[in-house]
Design a protein around this motif. Structure first.
Motif, mmCIF file in Angstrom:
data_model
loop_
_atom_site.group_PDB
_atom_site.id
_atom_site.type_symbol
_atom_site.label_atom_id
_atom_site.label_comp_id
_atom_site.label_asym_id
_atom_site.label_seq_id
_atom_site.Cartn_x
_atom_site.Cartn_y
_atom_site.Cartn_z
ATOM 1 N N PRO A 26 -48.762 11.371 34.073
ATOM 2 C CA PRO A 26 -49.057 11.402 35.803
ATOM 3 C C PRO A 26 -49.314 10.226 36.240
ATOM 4 C CG PRO A 26 -51.277 11.932 34.775
ATOM 5 C CD PRO A 26 -50.111 11.960 34.236
ATOM 6 N N GLN A 27 -49.373 10.166 37.681
ATOM 7 C CA GLN A 27 -48.673 8.617 38.369
ATOM 8 C C GLN A 27 -51.349 8.446 38.660
ATOM 9 O OE1 GLN A 27 -47.018 6.365 38.424
ATOM 10 N NE2 GLN A 27 -49.121 4.591 39.170
ATOM 11 N N THR A 28 -51.576 7.250 38.686
ATOM 12 C CA THR A 28 -53.164 7.084 38.633
ATOM 13 C C THR A 28 -53.045 6.390 39.501
ATOM 14 O OG1 THR A 28 -52.482 5.108 37.695
ATOM 15 C CG2 THR A 28 -53.332 6.055 36.363
ATOM 16 N N SER A 29 -52.927 7.561 40.776
ATOM 17 C CA SER A 29 -52.945 6.870 42.245
ATOM 18 C C SER A 29 -54.198 7.931 42.781
ATOM 19 C CB SER A 29 -51.811 6.709 43.312
ATOM 20 O OG SER A 29 -51.479 8.236 42.411
ATOM 21 N N GLY A 30 -54.484 6.931 44.039
ATOM 22 C CA GLY A 30 -55.544 7.791 44.410
ATOM 23 C C GLY A 30 -55.266 8.821 45.578
ATOM 24 N N HIS A 31 -54.961 9.447 45.235
ATOM 25 C CA HIS A 31 -54.701 11.119 45.994
ATOM 26 C C HIS A 31 -54.544 12.385 45.628
ATOM 27 C CE1 HIS A 31 -51.072 10.566 43.810
ATOM 28 N NE2 HIS A 31 -50.547 9.295 44.180
ATOM 29 N N HIS A 35 -54.362 13.995 41.057
ATOM 30 C CA HIS A 35 -55.988 14.034 40.633
ATOM 31 C C HIS A 35 -56.057 15.570 39.890
ATOM 32 C CE1 HIS A 35 -60.056 13.804 40.027
ATOM 33 N NE2 HIS A 35 -59.922 14.561 40.705
ATOM 34 N N GLY A 36 -55.911 15.710 38.358
ATOM 35 C CA GLY A 36 -56.257 16.791 38.398
ATOM 36 C C GLY A 36 -55.408 17.966 37.449
ATOM 37 N N SER A 37 -54.121 17.241 38.012
ATOM 38 C CA SER A 37 -52.565 18.254 37.341
ATOM 39 C C SER A 37 -51.497 17.232 37.380
ATOM 40 C CB SER A 37 -52.134 19.362 38.070
ATOM 41 O OG SER A 37 -51.458 18.963 39.068
ATOM 42 N N HIS A 38 -50.681 17.567 36.217
ATOM 43 C CA HIS A 38 -49.444 17.148 35.717
ATOM 44 C C HIS A 38 -48.357 17.285 36.767
ATOM 45 C CE1 HIS A 38 -46.059 17.169 33.378
ATOM 46 N NE2 HIS A 38 -45.884 15.939 33.060
ATOM 47 N N ASP A 110 -59.385 4.938 42.674
ATOM 48 C CA ASP A 110 -58.171 5.328 42.743
ATOM 49 C C ASP A 110 -58.890 7.093 43.250
ATOM 50 O OD1 ASP A 110 -56.354 5.827 40.090
ATOM 51 O OD2 ASP A 110 -57.182 7.045 39.607
ATOM 52 N N GLY A 111 -58.245 7.957 42.544
ATOM 53 C CA GLY A 111 -58.252 9.897 42.926
ATOM 54 C C GLY A 111 -59.127 10.533 41.605
ATOM 55 N N SER A 112 -59.622 10.103 40.939
ATOM 56 C CA SER A 112 -59.696 10.408 38.951
ATOM 57 C C SER A 112 -60.776 10.171 39.025
ATOM 58 C CB SER A 112 -59.055 10.413 38.224
ATOM 59 O OG SER A 112 -59.417 10.757 36.598
ATOM 60 N N PRO A 113 -61.970 10.714 38.870
ATOM 61 C CA PRO A 113 -63.168 9.691 38.673
ATOM 62 C C PRO A 113 -63.167 9.762 36.786
ATOM 63 C CG PRO A 113 -64.112 11.895 39.524
ATOM 64 C CD PRO A 113 -62.535 12.142 38.984
ATOM 65 N N ALA A 137 -61.236 8.130 46.063
ATOM 66 C CA ALA A 137 -60.884 8.146 47.119
ATOM 67 C C ALA A 137 -59.540 9.098 46.880
ATOM 68 C CB ALA A 137 -60.632 6.978 47.704
ATOM 69 N N GLU A 138 -59.560 9.498 48.111
ATOM 70 C CA GLU A 138 -58.197 10.870 48.037
ATOM 71 C C GLU A 138 -57.502 9.797 48.402
ATOM 72 O OE1 GLU A 138 -57.487 13.218 45.783
ATOM 73 O OE2 GLU A 138 -59.735 13.620 44.307
ATOM 74 N N LEU A 139 -56.417 10.517 48.747
ATOM 75 C CA LEU A 139 -55.419 9.061 49.934
ATOM 76 C C LEU A 139 -54.358 10.302 49.865
ATOM 77 C CD1 LEU A 139 -55.553 5.351 48.114
ATOM 78 C CD2 LEU A 139 -56.896 6.679 50.372
ATOM 79 N N PRO A 140 -54.082 10.318 51.357
ATOM 80 C CA PRO A 140 -53.843 9.445 52.158
ATOM 81 C C PRO A 140 -55.502 9.350 52.722
ATOM 82 C CG PRO A 140 -51.977 10.318 53.031
ATOM 83 C CD PRO A 140 -52.771 10.858 51.451
ATOM 84 N N GLU A 141 -55.326 10.444 53.395
ATOM 85 C CA GLU A 141 -57.028 10.932 54.139
ATOM 86 C C GLU A 141 -57.920 10.146 53.799
ATOM 87 O OE1 GLU A 141 -55.275 14.990 52.695
ATOM 88 O OE2 GLU A 141 -56.543 12.824 51.285
ATOM 89 N N GLY A 142 -58.172 9.199 53.068
ATOM 90 C CA GLY A 142 -59.666 8.354 52.393
ATOM 91 C C GLY A 142 -58.989 6.990 52.749
#
Length: 321
Positions: A26-31, A35-38, A110-113, A137-142
């Motif tokens: 997965p891409q480590t991006s904050g959205h 986050h949480g799934s492949h 990032d979206g992954s704690p 942060a969950e993006l783009p909302e955040g």
């Protein structure tokens, strides 16, 4: 060069779409998408993936350091006070950016704690202290909650946001006057093997690239809020009210024979390709992957002396007037 499967941000998979992660990682991006799934819906074990992302980003960190040094020619180094690393993953590139801008505080977003925990640990281990902080942060909302910055680095994370044009407008609004928006997107597919590996049909990695391109297109189409935009980053940055400041590509070249760490990354890369590309490859190519991953086979990745790692990451920049 998060480096994403790699990815960092080496999350690379190193495909032609500029991910830093290996296909299947997965891409480590904050959205939310990452986050949480492949991309194929399988659950992720971040404790397992964090190490992969971190090691690949470390291997590509000299190229990222060159990119960060180039940014220092586009922005006054001592005047940069706050840097946002969007999609930071375990924070390898956050550290590179902190070194390049010694007067700045760098924020790993990032979206992954789980990955942010590792980013904090790395910051302490490398003596950055309070200069590096983390922000979940969950993006783009955040995006609006990220705060102002002098440099915003989005490493292989924009392509995981459905409406890239709208997100860039929001990011531009966070930049201080004279600030830089930096996108790591594009480049060339990573390479690990010669064209002819000694068995099967030559050109395996080119066929894997084609399968990954189809998979990437599906991922984009299924991303929430997806808008079908060309990857014309210069135009998208200009349309966001920024002035394009240059594009450069940075090379990671690890020739054969490789270290055990690079060999391990190749094994993980091809293992994830075999598992996640099921149904996208024909029987002959799946058989080739099985042989490459079989430790009992003398021509496998475990024993090959011709294994290498070559990756090219493209960096696009634009300045706020």
């Amino acid at each position: 060069m998060s480096q994403h499967t790699a990815t960092h941000h080496g999350h690379s998979h190193g495909d032609g779409h500029g991910h830093q992660h290996t296909p299947g990682t997965p891409q480590t991006s904050g959205h939310k998408h990452s986050h949480g799934s492949h991309h194929d819906g399988a659950p992720l074990d971040w404790n397992e993936i964090a190490g992969l992302l971190e090691r690949q980003a470390e291997i590509e960190s000299p190229a990222y350091a060159d990119a960060a040094a180039w940014l220092g020619t586009l922005a006054p180094v001592q005047g940069v006070r706050r840097v946002l690393d969007i999609g930071s993953g375990p924070g390898v590139i956050t550290g590179v950016l902190a070194e390049a801008f010694p007067s700045a505080g760098a924020v790993a977003v990032d979206g992954s704690p789980e990955l942010l925990v590792r980013a904090r640990e790395r910051a302490v281990e490398r003596g950055f202290g309070s200069r590096i902080s983390t922000l979940h942060a969950e993006l783009p909302e955040g995006i609006a909650e990220l705060g102002k910055a002098d440099v915003i680095w989005a490493g292989n994370s924009m392509h995981h946001i459905g409406d890239q044009r709208a997100a860039l407008v929001e990011f531009a609004g966070l930049l201080n006057p004279g600030g830089l928006m930096v996108l790591v997107e594009g480049g060339l597919p990573s390479r690990h093997l010669p064209w002819h590996v000694g068995f099967g049909r030559p050109g395996l990695e080119a066929r894997l690239d084609a399968a990954n391109a189809d998979r990437f297109a599906q991922m984009r189409a299924e991303t929430p809020g997806h808008k079908d935009e060309p990857d014309d980053w210069r135009t998208l940055l200009a349309d966001a009210g920024l002035t394009p400041a240059g594009t450069r590509t940075f090379l990671t070249d690890v020739p054969a024979p490789v270290s055990p760490v690079v060999r391990e990354l190749a094994l993980t890369h091809f293992g994830r390709v075999r598992d996640s590309f099921d149904g996208r490859l024909d029987a002959d190519d799946r058989a080739m992957l099985d042989r490459l991953l079989d430790p009992a086979d003398e021509l496998s990745l475990h024993h090959r002396t011709d294994l290498f790692y070559l990756a090219a990451r493209t960096v696009h920049t634009a300045r706020k007037g």
